[in-house]
Scaffold this motif. Structure first.
Motif, short mmCIF file in Angstrom:
data_model
loop_
_atom_site.label_atom_id
_atom_site.label_comp_id
_atom_site.label_asym_id
_atom_site.label_seq_id
_atom_site.Cartn_x
_atom_site.Cartn_y
_atom_site.Cartn_z
N VAL A 116 142.51 37.71 -35.01
CA VAL A 116 143.33 37.11 -36.08
C VAL A 116 144.61 36.53 -35.50
CG1 VAL A 116 144.65 37.61 -38.16
CG2 VAL A 116 142.36 38.58 -37.87
N GLY A 117 145.25 37.30 -34.62
CA GLY A 117 146.50 36.80 -34.02
C GLY A 117 146.30 35.56 -33.18
N GLU A 118 145.22 35.55 -32.36
CA GLU A 118 144.98 34.42 -31.47
C GLU A 118 144.56 33.16 -32.24
OE1 GLU A 118 145.51 34.13 -28.22
OE2 GLU A 118 146.39 36.12 -28.27
N VAL A 119 143.76 33.34 -33.30
CA VAL A 119 143.33 32.18 -34.08
C VAL A 119 144.53 31.52 -34.76
CG1 VAL A 119 141.98 31.43 -36.09
CG2 VAL A 119 140.97 32.98 -34.41
N LYS A 120 145.40 32.33 -35.35
CA LYS A 120 146.60 31.78 -36.00
C LYS A 120 147.52 31.14 -34.98
CE LYS A 120 146.68 34.98 -39.93
NZ LYS A 120 147.45 36.04 -40.61
N SER B 212 144.07 29.86 -41.27
CA SER B 212 144.46 31.07 -42.00
C SER B 212 143.31 32.06 -41.96
CB SER B 212 144.83 30.72 -43.45
OG SER B 212 145.05 31.90 -44.19
N VAL B 213 143.63 33.29 -41.63
CA VAL B 213 142.61 34.34 -41.54
C VAL B 213 143.06 35.54 -42.37
CG1 VAL B 213 141.27 35.84 -40.03
CG2 VAL B 213 141.99 33.59 -39.21
N GLU B 214 142.20 35.98 -43.26
CA GLU B 214 142.49 37.15 -44.09
C GLU B 214 141.59 38.29 -43.62
OE1 GLU B 214 141.96 38.65 -48.71
OE2 GLU B 214 142.27 36.51 -48.30
#
Length: 454
Positions: A312-316, A323-325
């Motif tokens: 999640v951190g790397e994608v953002k 956006s990742v939930e």
């Protein structure tokens, strides 16, 4: 075949030897009973008639035989060794009775022994006030002849049985090996250039048919693997040649005449993009090649929740538009139920590829990631609201370099999902996808918890 013949020969020889041994033992036992019967007859007659019965015994012994024996000798002695009666057939060796033999018969009641290649028995009897010992010796000519005849029959039967076994085993082995020889010949004719050939397995359910079907299944898998390899090489060559061709063309055009600084800068920027594109493609190819060999991967205990938080951190971080939930379900009581045995870096690459794809191909640039646990298994679900994937494409999106019609306009190589599937497979897991207008596109990754292997 030779080993089988030797084994059967050994078994038959053992049986033949056993039969011969027991027949010899039975002949000896029967003849000793006959000797004892004759000795008992003499003792009974002497006990009844006394010395007056000795002349009767002589007449009886002169005209009778002990079974089949013709080499007969009979003697009666006192305990001190005095001869009371003796009868010997003409041509037979005389009885040689020792005090030790008489003493042994007196002590034991009866004793069996051999004398001059003859079998003999000595029996001690008490008749009134007289103790005497009867000795009967003879040679069982008929019995020994029967045993020798049986020995010849057994020997001839053994030779015939061995020869018959060798012939039958040769014919049986040739018949048995014929389909194997045929399979070997047909397999030798198959090469990597033509894996479409198959061996003739037949329609039976025996081992030869099963072996042929197994070879055919192996050839089918090899044919599919070679086809995938050729497609992969072809697609990789095409993808690599595209940026190289672009770079070469732009350099040739810019060198045809003098250009301004802005034009050189514009061309160099375009070349840099192509080089970066080629670098990313090369990195992806190396990563997907790495996932094809489990032997070079370092495996450790990996917490899936930590991998997801890193993803999640790397994608953002990679794109501000993404956006990742992330939603964690109820964690199990046993910590080993949310730990997998694998490689954290590879798992990170697999999950990140799926999550990034969801963000890349969704209009809202958003992916929902759900982590749950059940029955010692870990489930990671990645949901996005991108274009619905047609049913005919669902089975192909995990092929290297495959790109669906709805994603052709978006920049990419078509390697992300292929890489994810291989990595998940290396971790003994599976990945499935469903896509419809109501719920969107849903990727489900299933991994076995480390507790399963304990």
């Amino acid at each position: 075949m030779l080993l089988f013949t030797l084994l059967v020969t050994a078994i038959i020889s053992l049986l033949t030897a056993s039969v011969y041994y027991f027949i010899r033992f039975e002949r000896k036992e029967v003849f000793e009973k006959r000797l004892k019967a004759r000795a008992t007859y003499n003792t009974n007659l002497y006990s009844i008639a006394g010395d007056s019965g000795l002349s009767l015994l002589r007449r009886i012994d002169s005209v009778s035989l002990i079974g089949a024996s013709v080499s007969r000798s009979i003697g009666m002695y006192t305990d001190q060794g005095k001869v009371l009666y003796k009868f010997e057939m003409p041509g037979t060796a005389p009885l040689r009775i020792t005090p030790q033999l008489l003493e042994e018969a007196r002590v034991n009641g009866e004793t069996y022994f051999t004398m001059d290649n003859r079998e003999a028995v000595a029996i001690h009897r008490n008749a009134g006030k007289r103790d005497f010992i009867v000795v009967v010796a003879g040679h069982d000519d008929d019995g020994i002849e029967r045993v020798e005849t049986l020995n010849k029959i057994l020997l001839i039967s053994l030779i015939l049985a061995v020869c018959l076994t060798a012939i039958v085993s040769f014919l049986f082995a040739r018949q048995l090996l014929r389909p194997i020889t045929q399979i070997i010949r047909e397999v030798k004719e198959i090469s990597s250039f033509d894996l479409s050939q198959r061996v003739r397995a037949g329609t039976g359910q025996d081992e030869m048919s099963q072996l042929g079907n197994t070879f055919n299944d192996l050839l089918s898998r090899l044919q599919e693997a070679f086809a995938i390899q050729r497609r992969f090489i072809s697609n990789a060559s095409h993808e690599l040649s595209t940026p190289l061709t672009s770079v070469s063309s732009q350099v040739e055009v810019i060198l045809q005449k003098d250009r301004s600084a802005d034009e050189y800068k514009q061309v160099l920027s375009s070349v840099r993009e192509d080089v970066q594109q080629m670098r990313l493609l090369t990195k992806s190819l190396l990563e997907i090649a790495k996932t094809g060999s489990q032997g070079g991967i370092e495996l450790n205990e990996v917490r899936v929740d930590e991998v997801l938080m890193k993803v999640v951190g790397e994608v953002k971080k990679g794109s501000a538009d993404y956006s990742v939930e992330l939603d964690f379900g109820e964690f199990p009581e046993d910590e080993k139920d949310f730990v997998v045995f694998g490689n954290s870096e590879l798992l990170y690459i697999a999950v990140k590829n799926v999550v990034e794809n969801g963000c890349k191909y969704s209009p809202d640039k958003r992916s929902e990631v759900d982590l749950s646990f059940a029955h010692h298994k870990i489930f990671v679900r990645v949901l996005n609201q991108g274009a619905v994937i047609p049913a005919e494409e669902l089975t192909q999106i995990f092929q290297p370099f495959y790109r669906g019609a709805a994603t052709a306009a978006t920049r990419g190589f078509g390697l992300g999902l292929a890489m994810a599937e291989r990595i998940i497979a290396l971790h003994k897991g599976t990945i499935h996808v469903t896509s419809d207008e109501a719920s969107g596109t849903n990727f489900t990754i299933e991994l076995p918890a480390i507790k399963i292997f304990n």
